[in-house]
Every structure is written in structure tokens, then in C-alpha cells.
Design a protein around this motif. Structure first.
Motif, short mmCIF file in Angstrom:
data_model
loop_
_atom_site.label_atom_id
_atom_site.label_comp_id
_atom_site.label_asym_id
_atom_site.label_seq_id
_atom_site.Cartn_x
_atom_site.Cartn_y
_atom_site.Cartn_z
N GLY A 262 0.79 -1.23 0.00
CA GLY A 262 0.00 0.00 0.00
C GLY A 262 0.82 1.27 0.00
N LEU A 263 2.11 1.21 0.34
CA LEU A 263 2.95 2.39 0.28
C LEU A 263 3.43 2.60 -1.15
N THR A 264 3.10 3.73 -1.73
CA THR A 264 3.51 4.01 -3.11
C THR A 264 3.95 5.46 -3.25
N LEU A 265 4.81 5.71 -4.23
CA LEU A 265 5.19 7.06 -4.62
C LEU A 265 4.85 7.26 -6.08
N GLY A 266 4.25 8.40 -6.41
CA GLY A 266 3.93 8.70 -7.79
C GLY A 266 5.16 9.18 -8.53
N LEU A 267 5.44 8.56 -9.68
CA LEU A 267 6.54 8.99 -10.55
C LEU A 267 5.96 9.84 -11.66
N SER A 268 6.52 11.04 -11.86
CA SER A 268 6.00 11.95 -12.88
C SER A 268 7.13 12.53 -13.71
N LEU A 269 6.77 12.97 -14.90
CA LEU A 269 7.66 13.74 -15.76
C LEU A 269 7.30 15.21 -15.57
N VAL A 270 8.30 16.06 -15.30
CA VAL A 270 8.02 17.48 -15.04
C VAL A 270 8.78 18.37 -15.99
N TYR A 271 8.18 19.52 -16.29
CA TYR A 271 8.82 20.58 -17.07
C TYR A 271 8.15 21.89 -16.69
N ARG A 272 8.81 23.00 -16.98
CA ARG A 272 8.25 24.30 -16.62
C ARG A 272 6.96 24.55 -17.38
N ARG A 273 5.95 25.05 -16.67
CA ARG A 273 4.63 25.28 -17.27
C ARG A 273 4.71 26.22 -18.46
N GLU A 274 5.56 27.23 -18.35
CA GLU A 274 5.64 28.21 -19.43
C GLU A 274 6.32 27.66 -20.68
N ARG A 275 6.90 26.47 -20.56
CA ARG A 275 7.53 25.85 -21.73
C ARG A 275 6.68 24.73 -22.33
N ALA A 276 5.43 24.66 -21.92
CA ALA A 276 4.57 23.56 -22.37
C ALA A 276 4.42 23.54 -23.89
N ALA A 277 4.48 24.72 -24.53
CA ALA A 277 4.32 24.79 -25.99
C ALA A 277 5.65 24.72 -26.74
N ASP A 278 6.75 24.58 -26.02
CA ASP A 278 8.06 24.45 -26.64
C ASP A 278 8.11 23.13 -27.40
N ARG A 279 8.46 23.17 -28.67
CA ARG A 279 8.42 21.95 -29.50
C ARG A 279 9.37 20.88 -29.00
N LEU A 280 10.51 21.28 -28.43
CA LEU A 280 11.43 20.28 -27.88
C LEU A 280 10.80 19.56 -26.69
N ILE A 281 10.15 20.33 -25.81
CA ILE A 281 9.48 19.72 -24.66
C ILE A 281 8.33 18.84 -25.15
N GLU A 282 7.55 19.35 -26.08
CA GLU A 282 6.43 18.56 -26.62
C GLU A 282 6.92 17.25 -27.22
N ALA A 283 8.03 17.31 -27.95
CA ALA A 283 8.55 16.10 -28.61
C ALA A 283 8.94 15.04 -27.59
N VAL A 284 9.71 15.46 -26.56
CA VAL A 284 10.16 14.48 -25.55
C VAL A 284 8.99 13.98 -24.72
N ALA A 285 8.12 14.89 -24.29
CA ALA A 285 6.97 14.49 -23.46
C ALA A 285 6.06 13.53 -24.21
N SER A 286 5.88 13.75 -25.50
CA SER A 286 5.03 12.86 -26.29
C SER A 286 5.63 11.47 -26.40
N VAL A 287 6.93 11.40 -26.62
CA VAL A 287 7.59 10.09 -26.73
C VAL A 287 7.61 9.38 -25.38
N VAL A 288 7.84 10.12 -24.28
CA VAL A 288 7.79 9.51 -22.95
C VAL A 288 6.41 8.92 -22.71
N ALA A 289 5.35 9.68 -23.06
CA ALA A 289 3.99 9.18 -22.88
C ALA A 289 3.76 7.91 -23.67
N GLU A 290 4.30 7.86 -24.87
CA GLU A 290 4.16 6.66 -25.71
C GLU A 290 4.89 5.48 -25.09
N VAL A 291 6.13 5.72 -24.63
CA VAL A 291 6.95 4.65 -24.05
C VAL A 291 6.32 4.10 -22.77
#
Length: 299
Positions: A262-291
Motif C-alpha cells: 500500500g505504500l507508493t510514490l507517484g513517478l511523474s515527468l516534469v517541465y516548466r509550465r511556461e515551456r509547455a508549448a516548446d516543441r522540444l518539450i512537446e517532442a520528448v513528453a510525447s515520446v515519454v507518454a508513448e513509451v
């Protein structure tokens, strides 16, 4: 007035300290001081009052901070729009890893990135969750994997949940009989090998025991998983490990494992909110989500 003047103004205002702002901007302390003096001279107002504890915004500084942030956001929007007009995503992305590369599915990430975005170069940095979070916020890393119970609302980051990581309490093998039959109250009374400040493991255990009104007997502090495991094996006390690490240590005869789940820790991918539309961030985040097999809406 130059872009770097406003960028320095905002950094000093947020950090409230010239040295911390210089570290965040990867600039020298004299350069940061010169930027602030130059901006104050041009605007004709004092933006900060210098105190023994750091830099404090004046009334004029507070009034202008919002405008400065808006100007920086506009400049960033132009840069991102220009990037969106390019046909291919190119550049360097610095990624913080809070665990072994294989556990973060880095081989799969590299394979997919090479196939989909060959112009993106990944730089991998092994570190701890608190350090990764700080470095992402300060633009020293672009994106990172962290245990998300250390993220606070004011941190200004987006967090994409990846998985719940099972955790386990472990103790010396000589305590096996006592640990295996222990309840929360009995565990609290045993010696504990504790964690460095802001460690996600610390936050998880404190929440688990505090909600039951139980104080903990902390006898020593370790600063990484390997040290914690070694101290437990040496008979110093109990600690918390990832369940997979705990089972590996138990199989090696180093520790015993408290069997309650029952003890768990949430693992997340983080990046700055203001960079959400940065194409480099979008590219990596999209591939991480796929993987990681996340739903399409997360990609």
C-alpha cells in the motif's frame, strides 16, 4: 532596455537573492548586479531594496514585475512560434533521471526519439528528485523524472503522472521475526535510518505515521538508496526502499521486508509550465507518454 535586463529583474525578484539569481541564470554575480543597476538607471526608479537577508522588491518593483513577466512571455511566444514554423524539431534536451536509466525506460525512449526526432540530442543527468525539480524550475534541466509528492502548487511546473511506484519498509535480517509481525505502532518505536531534507521517501513515511499520531525514532541519516541499504544491512535500523530494491536486497540476504503493501510514490515527468508549448518539450513528453503507455490525451 534589453531582454536580459528583464530576465535578470524577474530572476532576482523570484529568488530574492543576487547569488541565487546568478546561479539560476548561469551568469556572474557582477553581471547580475550590473543588469539591475542598468535597468534601474534606465527606468529611473529603484526596483529593489538591499537588505542583509537579500533583495526585496520596492513598491515600484512590485508594480513593474507583472509587466516584465508579460514581456518575457511575449518574447518566448515569438521564439516558440518561430520554432513551430520549422519543419524539423532540433536541439538539445537535458533530462534529469531520479533512478537507473533502465527503470526510467531510457533505452526505449532513445530508440523512439531517434526514429521520430533524429535532430534532437538528449543529455541525461542522474540526480535526486528534489535536485531535478529545482534544476527544471531554474532552466538548468529541460525536463525530468521525479517522485511527485515533493511538488508544491507554487513550483510552476507541469507534472505528467507515469506510474505509482511500490515502496517497502525494510529492516536488518536479525530483526526479521519482529519486523514481519509488527504493526505501525511497533514500527514507529524501532530505530530508523532517515533521509536527507526534501526526500520523497521522508515525506511518504512522515505522512503515513503522522496520520496515525506516531512519532518516529530516527537514529541516523543517509543521503542515497545505496547508503540506506548498507546501513540497514549493518543492523542500524529500518528504512524505506523501492519495493523492487527491497526484494533484491532480501534475496541477497541483506534485509528483511515488512510485508504490508500500500505504500507508493507517484513517478511523474516534469517541465516548466511556461515551456509547455516548446516543441522540444512537446517532442520528448510525447515520446515519454508513448513509451510509458499513457492515454493519447497525455501525448
Amino acid at each position: 532596455m534589453e531582454y536580459y535586463h528583464l530576465r535578470t529583474f524577474v530572476a532576482v525578484a523570484e529568488e530574492e537573492h543576487l547569488t541565487r539569481a546568478a546561479e539560476r541564470l548561469n551568469a556572474s554575480l557582477p553581471a547580475v548586479s550590473a543588469h539591475i543597476r542598468g535597468l534601474e538607471d534606465e527606468l529611473g526608479v529603484a526596483l529593489f531594496s538591499r537588505t542583509p537577508k537579500g533583495m526585496r522588491l520596492t513598491a515600484e518593483g512590485r508594480a513593474l514585475l507583472g509587466e516584465a513577466k508579460a514581456a518575457l512571455t511575449s518574447v518566448e511566444a515569438v521564439r516558440l512560434r518561430a520554432g513551430a514554423l520549422r519543419q524539423e524539431v532540433t536541439g538539445v534536451v537535458r533530462i534529469g533521471l531520479n533512478n537507473e536509466a533502465a527503470r526510467m525506460r531510457v533505452p526505449e525512449l532513445l530508440t523512439s526519439m531517434t526514429r521520430r526526432h533524429p535532430g534532437v540530442e538528449l543529455h541525461l543527468v542522474n540526480s535526486s528528485s528534489p535536485r531535478i525539480l529545482d534544476n527544471v524550475r531554474q532552466d538548468k534541466l529541460d525536463i525530468g523524472f521525479v517522485y511527485d509528492n515533493i511538488i508544491e502548487p507554487g513550483h510552476g511546473v507541469e507534472a505528467v503522472a507515469l506510474e505509482a511506484v511500490p515502496m517497502a519498509v525494510v529492516g536488518p535480517t536479525t530483526w526479521a521475526e519482529r519486523v514481519c509481525r509488527a504493526d505501525w505502532d511497533e514500527l514507529a518505536g524501532l530505530p530508523w535510518v532517515w533521509f536527507s531534507e526534501r526526500c520523497p521517501f521522508q515525506y511518504l513515511l512522515e505522512a503515513s505515521f503522522t496520520c496515525r499520531g506516531l512519532p518516529l525514532n530516527k537514529v541516523m541519516v543517509g543521503d542515497n538508496d545505496a547508503t540506506l541499504r548498507t546501513l540497514v544491512a549493518a543492523g542500524v535500523g529500518l528504512t524505506l526502499l523501492r519495493r523492487d530494491d527491497a526484494l533484491d536486497a532480501a534475496a541477497a540476504g541483506e534485509v528483511c521486508v515488512w510485508r504490508q503493501d500500500g505504500l507508493t510514490l507517484g513517478l511523474s515527468l516534469v517541465y516548466r509550465r511556461e515551456r509547455a508549448a516548446d516543441r522540444l518539450i512537446e517532442a520528448v513528453a510525447s515520446v515519454v507518454a508513448e513509451v510509458w503507455g499513457l492515454p493519447d490525451r497525455c501525448r
